[in-house]
Design an enzyme around this catalytic site. Structure first.
Site, PDB file in Angstrom:
ATOM      1  N   ASP A  16       0.817  -1.209   0.000  1.00 35.28           N
ATOM      2  CA  ASP A  16       0.000   0.000   0.000  1.00 35.28           C
ATOM      3  C   ASP A  16       0.857   1.268   0.000  1.00 35.28           C
ATOM      4  OD1 ASP A  16      -2.380   1.397   0.001  1.00 35.28           O
ATOM      5  OD2 ASP A  16      -2.594   1.377   2.187  1.00 35.28           O
ATOM      6  N   HIS A  33       2.271   2.940  -9.008  1.00 33.77           N
ATOM      7  CA  HIS A  33       2.131   1.488  -9.230  1.00 33.77           C
ATOM      8  C   HIS A  33       3.342   0.970  -9.998  1.00 33.77           C
ATOM      9  CE1 HIS A  33      -1.811   1.917  -7.633  1.00 33.77           C
ATOM     10  NE2 HIS A  33      -2.351   2.469  -8.703  1.00 33.77           N
ATOM     11  N   LEU A 127       9.835 -21.184  -3.185  1.00 30.92           N
ATOM     12  CA  LEU A 127       8.896 -20.281  -2.505  1.00 30.92           C
ATOM     13  C   LEU A 127       7.595 -20.235  -3.300  1.00 30.92           C
ATOM     14  CD1 LEU A 127       9.453 -16.866  -0.881  1.00 30.92           C
ATOM     15  CD2 LEU A 127       7.980 -16.897  -2.873  1.00 30.92           C
TER      16      LEU A 127
HETATM   17  C1  IPE Z   1      -5.481  -2.731  -0.059  1.00 32.38           C
HETATM   18  O1  IPE Z   1      -5.121  -1.407  -0.227  1.00 32.38           O
HETATM   19  C2  IPE Z   1      -5.512  -3.442  -1.373  1.00 32.38           C
HETATM   20  C3  IPE Z   1      -4.225  -3.668  -2.023  1.00 32.38           C
HETATM   21  C4  IPE Z   1      -3.054  -3.311  -1.582  1.00 32.38           C
HETATM   22  C5  IPE Z   1      -4.301  -4.363  -3.280  1.00 32.38           C
HETATM   23  P1  IPE Z   1      -6.218  -0.254  -0.408  1.00 32.38           P
HETATM   24  O2  IPE Z   1      -5.455   1.007  -0.568  1.00 32.38           O
HETATM   25  O3  IPE Z   1      -7.145  -0.618  -1.492  1.00 32.38           O
HETATM   26  O4  IPE Z   1      -6.998  -0.316   0.968  1.00 32.38           O
HETATM   27  P2  IPE Z   1      -7.805   0.811   1.740  1.00 32.38           P
HETATM   28  O5  IPE Z   1      -8.793   1.367   0.779  1.00 32.38           O
HETATM   29  O6  IPE Z   1      -6.810   1.839   2.181  1.00 32.38           O
HETATM   30  O7  IPE Z   1      -8.410   0.104   2.894  1.00 32.38           O
HETATM   31  C1  IPE Z   2      -1.618   0.117  -3.315  1.00 29.15           C
HETATM   32  O1  IPE Z   2      -1.394   1.476  -3.392  1.00 29.15           O
HETATM   33  C2  IPE Z   2      -1.816  -0.508  -4.658  1.00 29.15           C
HETATM   34  C3  IPE Z   2      -3.176  -0.990  -4.928  1.00 29.15           C
HETATM   35  C4  IPE Z   2      -4.192  -0.926  -4.112  1.00 29.15           C
HETATM   36  C5  IPE Z   2      -3.394  -1.595  -6.222  1.00 29.15           C
HETATM   37  P1  IPE Z   2      -2.599   2.506  -3.431  1.00 29.15           P
HETATM   38  O2  IPE Z   2      -2.979   2.702  -4.849  1.00 29.15           O
HETATM   39  O3  IPE Z   2      -3.684   2.067  -2.535  1.00 29.15           O
HETATM   40  O4  IPE Z   2      -1.884   3.804  -2.877  1.00 29.15           O
HETATM   41  P2  IPE Z   2      -2.478   4.822  -1.804  1.00 29.15           P
HETATM   42  O5  IPE Z   2      -2.938   4.022  -0.631  1.00 29.15           O
HETATM   43  O6  IPE Z   2      -3.603   5.531  -2.469  1.00 29.15           O
HETATM   44  O7  IPE Z   2      -1.335   5.714  -1.476  1.00 29.15           O
HETATM   45 MG    MG Z   3      -4.098   2.378  -0.581  1.00 29.37          MG
END
Ligand code: IPE
Ligand code: IPE
Ligand code: MG
Length: 236
Positions: A16, A33, A127
């Site tokens: 995240d 990403h 793994l």
């Molecule tokens: C969780 O992250 C999902 C992934 C990392 C794929 P999100 O960014 O979607 O989660 P919330 O919305 O902060 O809970």
């Molecule tokens: C995690 O990073 C990746 C996915 C959920 C695919 P985010 O896209 O949620 O990044 P933030 O949380 O908005 O910074």
């Molecule tokens: Mg996020």
């Protein structure tokens, strides 16, 4: 004398913070990403070196469909391309790739890429990398319950004979180990629907580092924190 480090067998990672990383740099979320891709594979390589047996990476949740159509489209195309780019190297490293998630709504091209990677790496043992794409913990339990109810209806299974082991057989990956270390980057302290059944006795480590800034060193730090924990599993 330093204490021996306990290596978790199964690490679940909520990758995240990509969007925030990009925003901090005045870039589009998608650039975050892109920056996160290398991190995952560096961490997989490091995990192998540390002796970790299984790693589950949360790449796209069942809730991520709520993002803008542009971002969803990017993430779909990107998961497909990342697998294609990385699968041969992962195969050489002895990584067994497994897709964990729901087929509904997922792009066909992503599913076929996941299936190809699975097929290519199915005999590997170093793994197991669970790529959690269109995964949701509640969806997993709904899908398991549906399949189980069908088997009851067909007379294959008696309701009174259902145990925890029975439920496990209906999960997306019946062989998945329980999660030992549940790691989330970006400072958020929540599970966001990731592996609830498998994480009931996981140790949670939340790191205040955005995913694109994570390094093998940080992973080692998380393992050290894990190693300091006293896992009792209900025992006195
Ligand atoms: C969780 O992250 C999902 C992934 C990392 C794929 P999100 O960014 O979607 O989660 P919330 O919305 O902060 O809970
Ligand atoms: C995690 O990073 C990746 C996915 C959920 C695919 P985010 O896209 O949620 O990044 P933030 O949380 O908005 O910074
Ligand atoms: Mg996020």
């Amino acid at each position: 004398m330093s204490k021996k480090i306990e290596i978790p067998e199964h690490i679940a990672i909520v990758m995240d913070g990509n969007g925030r990383w990009a925003k901090d740099r005045g870039l589009a979320r998608t650039a975050g990403h892109e920056a996160g891709e290398k991190v995952l594979f560096d961490l997989v390589e490091a995990a192998i070196g540390f002796g970790v047996k299984e790693l589950s990476a949360y790449a796209f949740s069942t809730e991520n469909w709520k993002r803008t159509p542009e971002e969803v489209k990017f993430l779909m195309g990107y998961s497909r391309d990342v697998l294609r780019r990385r699968r041969d190297r992962l195969n050489e490293m002895g990584v067994k790739i497994q897709w964990i998630g729901r087929p509904q709504r997922l792009w066909k091209s992503v599913i076929s890429e996941l299936e190809e990677a699975q097929e290519l790496t199915r005999k590997n043992k170093t793994l197991t990398l669970n790529m959690c794409v269109n995964y949701g913990g509640r969806s997993e339990l709904v899908d398991a319950t549906t399949a189980l109810a069908r088997d009851v209806k067909r007379g294959k299974l008696k309701p009174d004979a259902i145990t925890e082991k029975t439920i496990e057989k209906y999960l997306y990956s019946p062989k998945m180990r329980d999660v030992d270390l549940f790691l989330r980057s970006s400072g958020e302290q929540r599970t966001s629907n990731f592996l609830p059944w498998q994480s009931v006795y996981a140790e949670f480590v939340f790191m205040d580092v955005l995913w694109p800034d994570m390094t093998p060193k940080q992973l080692w730090k998380a393992i050290e924190i894990y190693s300091e924990r006293d896992r009792r599993f209900g025992k006195a």
